[in-house]
Design an enzyme around this catalytic site. Structure first.
Site, PDB file in Angstrom:
ATOM      1  N   LYS A  38       0.838  -1.205   0.000  1.00  0.00           N
ATOM      2  CA  LYS A  38       0.000   0.000   0.000  1.00  0.00           C
ATOM      3  C   LYS A  38       0.869   1.250   0.000  1.00  0.00           C
ATOM      4  CE  LYS A  38      -0.466  -0.247   4.978  1.00  0.00           C
ATOM      5  NZ  LYS A  38      -1.285   0.077   6.114  1.00  0.00           N
ATOM      6  N   TYR A 264      16.260  29.877   7.344  1.00  0.00           N
ATOM      7  CA  TYR A 264      15.052  30.470   7.941  1.00  0.00           C
ATOM      8  C   TYR A 264      15.155  30.485   9.460  1.00  0.00           C
ATOM      9  CZ  TYR A 264      12.554  30.025   3.482  1.00  0.00           C
ATOM     10  OH  TYR A 264      12.151  30.136   2.187  1.00  0.00           O
TER      11      TYR A 264
HETATM   12  C1  LIG Z   1      -3.988  -4.536   8.105  1.00  0.00           C
HETATM   13  C2  LIG Z   1      -2.510  -4.440   7.914  1.00  0.00           C
HETATM   14  N1  LIG Z   1      -1.782  -5.550   7.879  1.00  0.00           N
HETATM   15  C3  LIG Z   1      -0.443  -5.543   7.711  1.00  0.00           C
HETATM   16  C4  LIG Z   1       0.233  -4.345   7.585  1.00  0.00           C
HETATM   17  C5  LIG Z   1       1.729  -4.368   7.403  1.00  0.00           C
HETATM   18  O1  LIG Z   1       2.370  -3.824   8.506  1.00  0.00           O
HETATM   19  P1  LIG Z   1       3.964  -3.802   8.614  1.00  0.00           P
HETATM   20  O2  LIG Z   1       4.442  -2.826   7.605  1.00  0.00           O
HETATM   21  O3  LIG Z   1       4.198  -3.343   9.999  1.00  0.00           O
HETATM   22  O4  LIG Z   1       4.443  -5.185   8.339  1.00  0.00           O
HETATM   23  C6  LIG Z   1      -0.476  -3.154   7.639  1.00  0.00           C
HETATM   24  C7  LIG Z   1       0.232  -1.882   7.543  1.00  0.00           C
HETATM   25  O5  LIG Z   1       0.025  -0.955   8.258  1.00  0.00           O
HETATM   26  C8  LIG Z   1      -1.885  -3.206   7.806  1.00  0.00           C
HETATM   27  O6  LIG Z   1      -2.604  -2.083   7.843  1.00  0.00           O
END
Ligand SMILES: Cc1ncc(COP(=O)(O)O)c(C=O)c1O
Length: 373
Positions: A38, A264
């Site tokens: 994602k 800045y």
């Molecule tokens: C539902 C879910 N599963 C798994 C993961 C993967 O997490 P990680 O990157 O800590 O392995 C995420 C990421 O936030 C998630 O939202």
């Protein structure tokens, strides 16, 4: 924008991504592995990372929203949306065979309606909220889960939950979540509802909670470990390696008199005559503002501390230890140069955050360059 002219280069080593994947898969075997891609693979490039792990035995990809899912379908690996889906995302998701989450009755009903309208079936995973408090059926919501199980068009392939504190080994919170999840699965099973895939572990859990990759669990979901990073707290049991370097160029080398102010807010004043370098990367490229007067970069293997406040496109550094530095030189913001290394954990500690925030904040202006070894 032509990549030939980009000042900032984020280099991702896909060979290391693949090695990381294999180490994780070995650690959790015989569990399957979902690669969580994602947010454009946490900013590193979902297609490139997806291609790297597609041939290495990944079971499926996990994403947050429909466009991310559609973008990965060409790889021929099942793509699953993790959290929930908006009403308007559902028809196309069903039409394209995206694996969908069902976190509540209403969403289940909408997906079912779309299936009926399209004369299709949708593979779905029921999401149980055992303590994350975000999305999902409550762990005593058996009746609602059974209701969605009766809806036409839905193939309930999986069931899952998510941990908020799996980085803490032996956490009573995580143990209670596992117990309530398994108790619900047991009750549903007795009522004739079984699920082929049962999963809970993220990277934290893989490293800290062994029982979540043993029966009845048979899949894990990993994101941050693929990228060679860990949460700030917790064990680092799987030997994954960092996959990225962030480099830019030295735009100018300037000799400032004693007492000159830099950046800045004039937060830095030269204590004596000083060579100050201006590098072509700022907070728009992911350098946390918190590195102002606290971070460091490497130029020609020499440490150059950040002086003054990080700005959007530029950062100023003290070149006292890099007397040979010249305009145009390569600057390592994250990565190894000579014997020294700046890593993501160092930035996370200075910013008071975690690796997720650091890599997701690198920004889109720089070129993503991929190596396979
Ligand atoms: C539902 C879910 N599963 C798994 C993961 C993967 O997490 P990680 O990157 O800590 O392995 C995420 C990421 O936030 C998630 O939202």
């Amino acid at each position: 924008m032509s990549s030939a002219h980009r000042r900032v280069v984020l280099e991702v080593n896909l060979g290391t991504v693949r090695n990381n994947f294999q180490k994780i898969a070995t650690a959790v075997s015989p569990c399957g592995v979902m690669a969580v891609l994602k947010a454009n693979a946490y900013g590193l490039g979902a297609r490139a990372v997806g291609e790297a792990v597609a041939g290495a035995g990944v079971n499926r990809f996990g994403v947050a929203e429909l466009d991310e899912a559609l973008d990965l379908l060409y790889l021929g690996v099942p793509v699953q949306i993790l959290g929930s889906v908006l009403a308007e995302e559902i028809p196309e998701a069903v039409a394209c065979g995206i694996v969908l989450p069902i976190p509540d009755r209403e969403t289940g009903q909408r997906i079912s309606d779309a299936c009926v309208r399209q004369s299709r079936q949708a593979l779905c995973h029921v999401k149980i909220d055992t303590g994350m408090g975000r999305l999902g059926f409550p762990a005593d919501g058996d009746a609602d889960v059974r209701f969605v199980g009766s809806l036409p068009g839905l193939v309930l392939e999986g069931v899952f939950t998510h941990f908020p504190m799996a980085y803490r080994r032996g956490s009573a919170v995580t143990e209670a979540q596992i117990e309530s999840f398994l108790a619900m699965l047991g009750r549903l099973d007795s009522a004739g509802m079984g699920f082929r895939l049962r999963h809970a572990a993220n990277s934290d859990a893989i490293n800290n909670v062994g029982r979540v990759y043993r029966e009845p669990f048979n899949m894990v979901r990993t994101g941050i470990n693929l990228y060679g990073c860990f949460d700030t707290e917790g064990a680092r049991a799987v030997d994954v390696r960092s996959v990225l370097t962030l480099r830019t160029r030295l735009m100018a080398v300037r000799e400032l008199p004693a007492g000159a102010t830099v950046g800045y807010g004039c937060t830095f004043q030269t204590p004596a005559r000083m060579r100050v370098g201006t590098i072509s990367a700022g907070y728009a490229d992911g350098l946390p503002l918190a590195l102002s007067n606290r971070g460091r970069v490497l130029i020609g293997g020499r440490v150059c501390p950040v002086v003054g406040r990080i700005s959007m496109d530029y950062t100023t550094v003290d070149l006292s230890q890099a007397p040979d530095a010249r305009s145009g030189d390569v600057v390592t913001c994250i990565g190894t140069d000579g014997d020294d290394q700046v890593n993501i954990d160092e930035w996370a500690a200075i910013k008071g955050t975690h690796a997720y925030d650091i890599i997701c904040s690198i920004g889109g202006r720089g070129e993503r360059r991929y190596r396979s070894v």
